[in-house]
Enzyme design. Sequence first.
Site, short mmCIF file in Angstrom:
data_model
loop_
_atom_site.label_atom_id
_atom_site.label_comp_id
_atom_site.label_asym_id
_atom_site.label_seq_id
_atom_site.Cartn_x
_atom_site.Cartn_y
_atom_site.Cartn_z
N ILE A 215 6.73 -4.20 -1.93
CA ILE A 215 6.95 -2.82 -2.37
C ILE A 215 7.20 -2.80 -3.86
CG2 ILE A 215 7.84 -1.89 -0.18
CD1 ILE A 215 10.68 -2.21 -1.36
N TYR B 109 8.59 7.22 -2.47
CA TYR B 109 8.60 6.09 -1.54
C TYR B 109 8.21 6.54 -0.14
CZ TYR B 109 10.45 2.05 1.02
OH TYR B 109 10.59 0.95 1.85
N ALA C 228 6.44 9.09 0.68
CA ALA C 228 5.02 9.45 0.71
C ALA C 228 4.15 8.22 0.93
CB ALA C 228 4.64 10.13 -0.60
N LEU D 59 17.98 0.77 7.11
CA LEU D 59 18.64 0.20 5.94
C LEU D 59 18.94 -1.27 6.19
CD1 LEU D 59 19.93 0.60 3.15
CD2 LEU D 59 22.05 1.26 4.33
N ILE D 60 18.44 -2.13 5.31
CA ILE D 60 18.59 -3.57 5.44
C ILE D 60 19.45 -4.08 4.29
CG2 ILE D 60 17.37 -5.76 5.67
CD1 ILE D 60 16.78 -3.73 7.90
#
Length: 288
Positions: A120, A182, A184, A216-217
């Site tokens: 990303i 993000y 999108a 969430l990581i």
Amino acid sequence: MKAVGKALCAAGIVAGLLAFLWKDTFDPESLSGARVLLTGASAGIGEQMAYHYASFGAEIVLTARREAVLQRVMKKCLELGAKKVFYIAADMSSSSEPEKVVHFAVQKLGGLDFLVLNHIGMTPFQMWDGDVEHTRWLMQVNFFSYVALATAALPTLEENQGSLIVVSSLTGKIPTPFTTSYSATKFALDGFFGSLRHELAMQKKNIFITLCILGLIDTEVALEKTRGKVYLTAAPAAEAALAIIRGGATRVHEAFYPWWLQYMCRFRDWFPSHRDRVLQSYYNYSSP
């Protein structure tokens, strides 16, 4: 709200029953000797996936932007038992890099069994500020490069009856605050690879696609961005990485981690009038 409470209770009971009846079909031995191209492999979830694949005895090509970090990850993968490990530094904001990376991987490994799309681009966790150019750049990294990598890899994946594993996010299923660009890109992944799955089936091509939806990581970047804005406990990156690998190896259409995200998405579909109320309970709406 009473109806919503009853629905949540019923969903919880169903989830509990499914968890009780579910049988784990993942066989780590199936990944021994598997040929894997893993993007975003230098840190976070991608790094943890590299170590899991290595411990299962896979043959791996790692790619990310930072060569020095890739060398460190490669060394540890070899120590953990990977049969082969190579790396190639690449910047996915360049339209020429994806095809080069796939060709490198096929040359080094002789083909691919898994293409794991995980990288990303960095983006601020903030309200929309009108930066259209950043959104274009992020679409290149988070979406167009995924399409290009997959397209270049389709012939070898078809030849080997392989799998595409696409790492996405809850923000690709449910629009959330502070993630306009993000979100999108992640919605685009869902649309493209969902459609591609149908087209491959229509053409009788034995290539499987698994879309992985993560919450969430606890990566350093994610924790720093969301601090004070999101009321969620971050899940471990190593467990998220294993959930992705399991999903791809067992060929599920969608893999959710943590598991309860699947029921959050279903609840939103079943009770549209309450969708925003549930979402708002996880965000600090007083701190833009």
